[in-house]
Motif scaffolding. Structure first.
Motif, short mmCIF file in Angstrom:
data_model
loop_
_atom_site.label_atom_id
_atom_site.label_comp_id
_atom_site.label_asym_id
_atom_site.label_seq_id
_atom_site.Cartn_x
_atom_site.Cartn_y
_atom_site.Cartn_z
N UNK A 100 -0.93 26.15 96.99
CA UNK A 100 0.20 25.90 96.39
C UNK A 100 0.12 24.94 95.15
N UNK A 101 -0.71 23.94 95.28
CA UNK A 101 -0.92 23.16 94.23
C UNK A 101 -1.95 23.84 92.90
N UNK A 102 -2.84 24.54 93.40
CA UNK A 102 -3.94 24.97 92.56
C UNK A 102 -3.40 26.12 91.64
N UNK A 103 -2.70 27.19 92.14
CA UNK A 103 -2.10 28.05 91.60
C UNK A 103 -1.28 27.64 90.22
N UNK A 104 -0.40 26.70 90.34
CA UNK A 104 0.39 26.12 89.23
C UNK A 104 -0.67 25.73 88.13
N UNK A 105 -1.70 24.74 88.80
CA UNK A 105 -2.70 24.19 88.05
C UNK A 105 -3.54 25.11 87.07
N UNK A 106 -3.79 26.37 87.68
CA UNK A 106 -4.44 27.41 86.94
C UNK A 106 -3.76 28.14 85.92
N UNK B 100 -5.36 31.83 84.77
CA UNK B 100 -6.61 31.12 84.23
C UNK B 100 -7.83 32.28 84.64
N UNK B 101 -7.58 32.65 85.81
CA UNK B 101 -8.62 33.54 86.51
C UNK B 101 -7.69 34.87 86.82
#
Ligand code: HEM
Length: 399
Positions: A159-165, A388-389
């Protein structure tokens, strides 16, 4: 302001590379675009030109002072936006942990994690979302083991990484909150590891190794250890989990590749390399560089000093001058020097690990579930565009 096409270009419906890549590659000049952060740039699509930009020190990443093309902040990217000598110093502190030899040593651990995740899928209900139940937990747990991150925290990161990417998909305030929370988590974890080490306890994993380097030249500041720990977790799981899910999807469309991987798992290497070449995973297009001198590219164009250029590895991977029938996914491609892991000083630190995870992941999935098939009509799959990916938000399958 001139009316330039905005970059990154939109992907196709199934996450295929933007159609512009093929068109631009034919043009003698490098097309000028407007980057999503407002800057002007030239885009580089021909294979040999992309390799040169990625590997020639006259192209600087740190001289590009605008925000990156995806939601990570420059401060959170210890390696990606740094140049020599800072980049080499930071990378040198962790590179020993990801050599081919180290990855061979990791193999039993990776095999165990694959087996556990596959057993969980096999025991659970059908249909199953392979992203949620396999590709993400598999890739994340491997990174947790390598770094020494507690595995019970595995559910916290996505849940943190999705928005960061995100490349424009999530609102800025969500992205900022996630950056802050991820940074807070790793700050606390690094403090805990430091305290345990100070108390004389043995702590496994790369975070502890970074805090107690064997060689003085590998010493990082506390802030760098925090940034590197979070960065390696993200770089290691986000790419691999998405590439794995997209690879399963592509293989379901190419049953001859499924048969090859299932019947001859030891020969899965060329299939994996071809899928990596074919997939076009990078939703931000590429990393902006600034020319610090006039540089002649192999294709004949001279990039004037001061220009921003964006080399696009996905476009290079489909250059018909290098790859015969680049739009065909062929498991028997003899020569496959794709640029999916980049090239030069920033070549993916985890490339050997990623290859191992892809090979073991795909052979395990198709070995355990030989009749695997999509559980929904193809049009219902949700592709991760503006991220991003590229990849799939879910991959519902049954067998
Ligand atoms: C299929 C999976 C993967 C793909 C497609 C991939 C691809 C890439 C690419 C394209 C780059 C950037 C090259 C550049 O900046 O020019 C990169 C960098 C990086 N990758 Fe991977 N990667 C994968 C898996 C991993 C794994 C498992 C790790 C775990 C350690 C990892 C760690 C890194 C790091 C730390 C960098 C930054 C290197 C630097 O700037 O010096 N990657 N990767």
């Amino acid at each position: 302001m001139t009316d330039l096409q905005v970059f990154p270009f939109p992907a196709g419906i199934r996450g295929e590379p933007p159609a512009e890549y093929a068109r631009i590659r034919q043009e003698p000049a490098l097309p000028r675009v407007r980057l999503s952060n407002g800057r002007e740039a030239l885009v580089v699509t021909r294979y040999h030109d992309v390799r040169l930009v990625l590997s020639d020190s006259r192209f600087s990443r740190s001289a590009f002072t605008s925000t990156p093309l995806f939601a990570r902040t420059t401060e959170s990217l210890a390696l990606n936006t740094a140049d020599a000598p800072e980049h080499g110093r930071r990378r040198g502190a962790v590179a020993h942990a990801f050599t081919a030899r180290q990855v061979r040593r990791m193999r039993p651990m990776v095999e165990r994690v694959v087996e556990e995740q596959i057993a969980e899928v096999a025991a659970g209900p059908r249909p199953v979302d392979l992203v949620d139940r396999f590709t993400v937990p598999f890739a994340l747990r491997v990174m947790c083991r390598i770094l020494g991150v507690p595995e019970e925290d595995v559910g916290r990161f996505k849940p943190w990484v999705d928005p960061m990417m995100s490349v424009g998909r999530f609102p800025a305030d969500t992205v900022a909150r996630c950056h802050q929370e991820m940074n807070g988590y790793f700050t606390a974890l690094v403090e805990d590891v430091r305290a345990a080490l100070d108390a004389g306890r043995t702590v496994p994993g790369l975070i502890a190794e970074m805090l107690t380097p064997r060689k003085e030249e590998r010493r990082l500041s506390r802030a760098e250890v925090i940034t590197m720990s979070a960065g390696i977790l993200i770089a290691g799981y986000e790419t691999t989990s998405n590439e794995l899910a997209a690879a399963v999807y592509e293989m379901l469309r190419h049953p001859e590749l499924v048969r090859r991987v299932r019947d001859r798992p030891d020969e899965s290497g060329p299939v994996v390399e071809e899928i990596l070449r074919y997939l076009c995973a990078n939703g931000s297009g590429g990393v902006p560089h600034v020319a610090t001198a006039d540089v002649a590219l192999p294709g004949g164009v001279v990039v004037p000093a001061g220009e921003v250029v964006v080399p696009i590895p996905d476009a290079a991977n489909h250059d018909p001058g290098v790859f015969e029938e680049p739009g065909c996914l062929r498991g028997d491609r003899a020569e496959n020097s794709h640029l999916t892991f980049g090239f030069g000083a920033h070549h993916c630190l985890g490339a050997e690990l990623a290859r191992l995870e892809m090979r073991l992941g795909l052979t395990a999935v198709f070995g355990a579930f030989p009749t695997l098939r999509l559980a929904v009509p193809e049009e219902e799959l949700r592709w991760r565009t503006d991220m991003f990916v590229r990849g799939l938000w879910e991959l519902p399958v049954t067998w």
